[in-house]
Motif scaffolding. Structure first.
Motif, short mmCIF file in Angstrom:
data_model
loop_
_atom_site.label_atom_id
_atom_site.label_comp_id
_atom_site.label_asym_id
_atom_site.label_seq_id
_atom_site.Cartn_x
_atom_site.Cartn_y
_atom_site.Cartn_z
N TYR A 119 -8.11 3.76 -8.45
CA TYR A 119 -8.36 3.49 -7.03
C TYR A 119 -9.38 2.38 -6.86
N LYS A 120 -9.31 1.74 -5.69
CA LYS A 120 -10.30 0.72 -5.35
C LYS A 120 -10.59 0.85 -3.86
N ILE A 121 -11.86 1.03 -3.53
CA ILE A 121 -12.23 1.18 -2.12
C ILE A 121 -12.22 -0.18 -1.44
N LYS A 122 -11.43 -0.31 -0.36
CA LYS A 122 -11.29 -1.60 0.31
C LYS A 122 -12.18 -1.70 1.56
N LYS A 123 -12.40 -0.55 2.21
CA LYS A 123 -13.18 -0.60 3.45
C LYS A 123 -13.81 0.78 3.70
N VAL A 124 -15.05 0.78 4.18
CA VAL A 124 -15.72 2.04 4.49
C VAL A 124 -16.29 1.96 5.90
N GLN A 125 -16.03 2.99 6.69
CA GLN A 125 -16.60 3.04 8.04
C GLN A 125 -17.29 4.38 8.23
N ILE A 126 -18.50 4.32 8.81
CA ILE A 126 -19.15 5.56 9.24
C ILE A 126 -18.67 5.83 10.66
N GLN A 127 -18.19 7.04 10.88
CA GLN A 127 -17.64 7.41 12.18
C GLN A 127 -18.65 8.33 12.88
N TYR A 128 -19.20 7.87 14.01
CA TYR A 128 -20.14 8.69 14.78
C TYR A 128 -19.42 9.27 15.99
N GLY B 86 1.40 -5.36 -2.10
CA GLY B 86 1.68 -6.67 -1.52
C GLY B 86 2.17 -7.69 -2.54
N LYS B 87 2.59 -7.25 -3.73
CA LYS B 87 3.03 -8.19 -4.76
C LYS B 87 4.47 -7.89 -5.15
N VAL B 112 2.88 -12.90 -3.10
CA VAL B 112 1.71 -12.07 -2.80
C VAL B 112 1.49 -12.12 -1.29
N THR B 113 1.49 -10.96 -0.65
CA THR B 113 1.26 -10.90 0.80
C THR B 113 -0.05 -10.19 1.07
N GLN B 114 -0.87 -10.80 1.92
CA GLN B 114 -2.18 -10.23 2.23
C GLN B 114 -2.30 -9.96 3.72
N GLN B 115 -2.78 -8.77 4.05
CA GLN B 115 -3.08 -8.45 5.45
C GLN B 115 -4.57 -8.70 5.65
N LEU B 116 -4.89 -9.76 6.38
CA LEU B 116 -6.29 -10.04 6.66
C LEU B 116 -6.65 -9.41 8.00
N ARG B 117 -7.89 -9.63 8.45
CA ARG B 117 -8.36 -8.89 9.63
C ARG B 117 -7.51 -9.16 10.87
N SER B 118 -7.12 -10.43 11.08
CA SER B 118 -6.37 -10.70 12.31
C SER B 118 -5.12 -11.55 12.07
N LEU B 151 -0.28 -13.77 18.68
CA LEU B 151 -0.83 -14.43 19.86
C LEU B 151 -1.53 -13.44 20.78
N ASN B 152 -1.40 -12.14 20.47
CA ASN B 152 -2.08 -11.14 21.28
C ASN B 152 -2.52 -10.01 20.34
N GLY B 153 -3.80 -9.78 20.28
CA GLY B 153 -4.30 -8.71 19.41
C GLY B 153 -4.41 -9.14 17.97
N GLN B 154 -4.47 -8.16 17.08
CA GLN B 154 -4.72 -8.45 15.67
C GLN B 154 -3.49 -8.32 14.79
N ARG B 155 -2.35 -7.93 15.38
CA ARG B 155 -1.10 -7.92 14.64
C ARG B 155 0.05 -8.18 15.61
N ALA B 156 1.14 -8.71 15.07
CA ALA B 156 2.29 -9.03 15.91
C ALA B 156 3.12 -7.76 16.12
N ASP B 157 2.92 -7.12 17.25
CA ASP B 157 3.63 -5.87 17.54
C ASP B 157 4.99 -6.17 18.16
#
Lengths: 192, 229
Positions: A119-128, B86-87, B112-118, B151-157
């Motif tokens: 496993y590899k941790i990609k993201k951690v969030q503290i939920q309040y 993603g590979k 290789v496909t990457q999902q970035l933040r937006s 164009l709206n939000g962080q993923r193309a819905d």
């Protein structure tokens, strides 16, 4: 060219019913202007006093929708979620795994080791969560024992020789609460 | 992210590249249909057909005439196996049908496909070998980066628009010739149904871009239709 056009029309006729028969999972997210957000939600985020720009989103499912504010505060990514009436649901703050309490870190690490081949941790969030005032105190690092803490981890896991992304939820002591597989979005349009 | 600035930048880049060179240019329509079928948790098959219809085919500095002319149609089948998150490794075959004798192409890719933040990014490393009775075998090495920016939000819905930009670099060796080609393909996409995406855009291709002596520049109006079965 005419034959090709006929082929495309035939293909459309053949494939389109598949889309209508398929049960469409309506989960949508869209940007909002401040004017479209309930006032109570705007006021609550203002009370956190973020210096950076706040981005508002509407998250819609089939039966409900929520409002979400995303911003950077004290160099950490914050996400504040409200229900459709503007009532606070929770605040999530993105942190490094090592910054969690060491006891919780140790329990979570043991669980992940046992649950996965790798496993590899990609993201951690503290939920309040809890009352709005208690959550506000927690976000501002003020002493408060009236809020609830959970840890949400996005983890790249190898299970049964397959690699997927999972979202784990642990309680404040690092005890396992739930797991959900994160389904990747269809990507054929950027692959081929 | 300011989409307008990105689009204006891409438009200027396409025009800037087009300013170099004095040779042949082509303008046409390139519709494609792309079917993707998931077979199990690791295997997928992709079937694609793509046609080309010329509107103009001429040299710079000479008056252009409208010249509608069917060029070719490609049919391809590509199988892919997931090798990581993603590979994918893929392999396939393409048949090119035109007025000349059929052309056969064998394709190998690592994607290789990457999902970035937006937004999403895809890197494609590919090689292919093109065989025909009339010409020597052509060997190509390709790298393409593709991005999908909602164009709206962080993923193309569903029912949402997105911008897709492909940028590809391609080296080709066909004795005794060797050339480089760069492709820039800005597109506007729309997720019409959960399993259907439609894209419209311009496919700009420039050969020999490195020494700025363009022996061929192509502008294709693209219409892509992606179907996931």
């Amino acid at each position: 060219m005419e034959r090709l056009l006929s082929f495309y029309i035939l293909l459309f006729i053949v494939t389109t019913p598949f889309s209508f028969l398929a049960q469409e999972k309506l989960e949508m997210e869209s940007r909002l202007n401040n004017e479209e957000v309930p006032e109570s939600a705007l006021l609550y985020v203002d009370s956190i006093s973020p210096k950076n720009k706040v981005k508002w989103y509407l998250d819609e499912s089939i039966n409900f929708y929520t409002y979400e504010a995303k911003f950077v505060h004290r160099s950490k990514r914050h996400s504040v979620e409200f229900d459709s009436l503007g009532n606070l649901q929770d605040v999530e703050v993105e942190v490094e795994f090592e910054s969690l309490p060491s006891d919780a870190c140790s329990v979570i690490s043991d669980y992940l080791k046992n649950d996965n081949q790798r496993y590899k941790i990609k993201k951690v969030q503290i939920q309040y969560s809890g009352t709005p005032d208690a959550v506000l105190d927690a976000v501002n690092d003020e002493d408060s024992n009236k809020h609830f803490v959970r840890y949400e981890l996005v983890v790249k896991c190898k299970k049964d020789d397959e690699v997927h992304l999972y979202e784990y939820l642990f309680d404040a002591d690092g005890r396992f609460m739930s797991i959900a597989k994160i389904l990747p979005l269809k990507a054929s349009n950027i692959e081929y | 992210m300011n989409i307008k600035i990105i689009l204006i930048g891409l438009f200027c880049a396409v025009l800037g590249l087009a300013a170099f060179g004095q040779n042949l240019y082509q303008v046409g329509l390139m519709p494609s249909v792309n079917l993707n079928k998931k077979l199990d948790s690791k295997w997928e098959v992709n079937v694609k057909t793509e046609a080309r219809q010329y509107f103009y085919q001429d040299a710079f500095n000479e008056p252009s005439k409208i010249d509608f002319q069917y060029d070719l149609t490609d049919f391809s089948v590509i199988g892919s196996r997931k090798v990581g998150l993603g590979k994918k490794i893929t392999g396939g075959y393409l048949l090119r049908v035109s007025d000349a004798s059929p052309v056969h192409r064998f394709i190998q890719q690592f994607i290789v496909t990457q999902q970035l933040r937006s937004f999403r990014l895809s890197h494609r490393f590919a090689t292919d070998q093109t065989l025909s009775f009339e010409e020597p075998t052509e060997y190509r090495l390709r790298y393409r980066i593709a991005s999908e920016i909602p164009l709206n939000g962080q993923r193309a819905d569903l029912k949402e628009f997105y911008v897709k930009v492909n940028n590809e670099y391609l080296g080709s060796m066909q004795q005794p010739d060797f050339y480089w080609e760069v492709r820039l393909i800005p597109m506007l996409g729309y997720t019409a149904f959960e399993k259907h995406k439609i894209e419209l855009g311009i496919d700009y291709r420039n050969r020999s871009f490195l020494n700025f002596v363009a022996n061929r520049q192509s502008y294709w109006a693209r219409v892509n239709w992606y179907i996931s079965l």
